[in-house]
Design a protein around this motif. Structure first.
Motif, mmCIF file in Angstrom:
data_model
loop_
_atom_site.group_PDB
_atom_site.id
_atom_site.type_symbol
_atom_site.label_atom_id
_atom_site.label_comp_id
_atom_site.label_asym_id
_atom_site.label_seq_id
_atom_site.Cartn_x
_atom_site.Cartn_y
_atom_site.Cartn_z
ATOM 1 N N ASP A 291 1.026 -1.080 0.147
ATOM 2 C CA ASP A 291 -0.196 -0.075 0.017
ATOM 3 C C ASP A 291 1.027 0.985 0.072
ATOM 4 O O ASP A 291 0.405 2.565 -0.514
ATOM 5 N N THR B 246 3.062 2.305 -4.914
ATOM 6 C CA THR B 246 2.065 2.297 -5.223
ATOM 7 C C THR B 246 2.273 1.693 -6.664
ATOM 8 O O THR B 246 1.135 1.449 -7.459
ATOM 9 N N SER C 101 0.327 -5.867 2.923
ATOM 10 C CA SER C 101 -0.724 -5.692 2.363
ATOM 11 C C SER C 101 -1.436 -4.763 4.104
ATOM 12 O O SER C 101 -1.551 -5.376 4.874
#
Length: 466
Positions: free
Chosen positions: A58, A61, A463
């Protein structure tokens, strides 16, 4: 008989609860309670932001960058070695823990005895038992096991720290490759521009409106640009080599960036809290604390060495003259023996082992505090850069824009014959340096975000939980 044995064992069982290890109390962190702000530092939000819970997928990107990081986590040899060390530490802890339990061995024998009348007598014996099982009266074995456990936990935290560092190192190398690609492109554009300028000066000199000095100056400028291109091509190849070494395998061309751009391959903001307590969650700090806890257990084991040890030897089995009825018709045999051992003189070895354990604790405490101080410094340095980098980029962007304008005007003046060649050449050099400096500033901003993310403990989670 059994009741008397149980009653006799009660004192030993009570003593087995003794533990001479000093009580562990977490040391006070030798850093300010708040991260720095004001001046070069950005304003921080009150509280303790959970930056370390942001998953690296995250945070980064760009899909190509995320894929390269995933490859590095799977293939990097340093991480593999760290994982092997974790497995080794876990196995050693289990070895020490096994000392808390008796080792039971089993054996069977057959003997044949021939008498004077020629008659052969068979004897079968099956036995099982434990030899020299130590009753942990003073907690020596338990503290040794505890020390091994803390060492294993420290090694596992080291594995986490290595993984976080690998994520950051991979991202930094990938971004550095992107910035080098931008630098090469600018150098090649400048080289082509100077090659065209040299052609113009050659024609002007051939037509009698130029000078040999202009030709020589244009040739020098072209040679300089050619040398810069060669250096950037070398740097780009070396940057790829470095990235592939980190990744642990060759990378496909489509995983490599062609440009850094504005550095939008990762998040541009991070929630950073004011409290410095977040540093205590960093794996390297936790590893140092586990090492410190291990020394406390070592002190307990060293103190227990001053007291006597109680060892038990037990043996039970069956004996019979026939193999088929050894368990049914045989004779059950059992023996239990205990021995108490006290060291009288060892030349000071026991006392010095205790002194060494205490010294190791002092060293581990200093290392733990130093690790916290280093973590604070790393975060503070990253925040200082973060607080000023946007201003630097704005200045570099303005410098590039004005240098572009100055170069365009000076080139027009040269083309119109109202300025000599040195004027546009100087303007072009200024523009070239400004463009390269802007790339460096953008790389610094991107690398600073990576460093801040790492320094705050990010990069362990893949994540973010939704």
């Amino acid at each position: 008989m059994n009741l008397r044995m149980v009653l006799a064992a009660l004192p030993a069982l009570a003593l087995a609860g003794c533990n001479f290890a000093p009580k562990y109390v977490q040391p006070t962190a030798p850093v300010p309670q708040s991260l720095p702000q004001g001046g070069a530092y950005p304003a921080l939000a009150a509280g303790d932001a959970a930056t370390d819970t942001i998953g690296w997928r995250d945070f980064f990107t760009d899909a190509r960058l995320s894929q390269v990081i995933a490859i590095a986590l799977a293939e990097n040899r340093n991480l593999r070695a760290t994982l092997a060390n974790v497995a080794r530490a876990r196995a050693l802890y289990r070895v020490d823990r096994a000392a808390l339990f008796p080792i039971i061995n089993a054996s069977g024998t057959l003997s044949a005895v021939q008498g004077t009348a020629g008659r052969v007598t068979d004897n079968f014996l099956v036995q099982a038992g434990t030899s020299a099982y130590e009753i942990d009266l003073w907690g020596r074995l338990r503290n040794q096991s505890r020390s091994s456990l803390e060492s294993y936990l420290a090694t596992d935290e080291g594995r986490k720290a290595t993984q976080i560092a690998l994520v950051a190192e991979t991202a930094s190398a990938w971004l550095s490759y992107a910035a080098t690609a931008d630098g090469l492109r600018i150098a090649e554009e400048t080289m082509e521009s100077r090659r065209k300028t040299l052609d113009v000066n050659l024609r002007r000199e051939a037509n009698g409106i130029g000078t040999k000095l202009d030709v020589a100056t244009a040739t020098t400028a072209l040679n300089s640009a050619e040398a810069a291109v060669a250096e950037f091509r070398t740097s780009l190849a070396q940057s790829r080599n470095a990235l592939e070494l980190i990744a642990g395998k060759p990378l496909a061309d489509d995983l490599l960036p062609s440009t850094l751009g504005t550095g939008d391959q990762l998040r541009t903001t991070l929630p950073v809290g004011l409290s410095s307590e977040v540093l205590l969650r960093r794996p390297d700090v936790l590893a140092a604390e586990h090492d410190l806890k291990a020394t406390y257990a070592d002190i307990g084991a060293a103190r227990a060495a001053f007291f006597p040890t109680l060892s038990l030897t037990g043996l039970f089995g069956f004996a019979s003259a026939g193999l088929t009825n050894i368990f049914s018709g045989g004779e059950f045999q059992k023996t239990v023996n205990g021995s108490l051992r006290q060291r009288i003189f060892d030349g000071g070895a026991t006392a010095n082992n205790l002194a060494a354990a205490k010294a190791s604790r002092d060293a581990a405490l200093a290392t733990y505090e130093r690790t916290i101080q280093t973590a604070f410094r790393e975060v503070a340095d990253a925040l200082a850069r973060r607080g000023t980098i946007d201003e630097s980029i704005r200045a570099q962007s303005s410098l590039e824009a004005n240098a572009t304008t100055a170069y365009r005007i000076s080139q027009s003046r040269y083309d119109a014959g109202v300025a000599n060649y040195l004027e546009p050449l100087d303007a072009q050099r200024t523009l070239y340096n400004a463009r390269q400096s802007l790339i460096s500033a953008r790389l610094t901003k991107a690398a600073n975000m990576v460093e801040l993310y790492r320094a705050l403990g990010g990069g362990l989670v893949e994540s973010t939980a939704k």
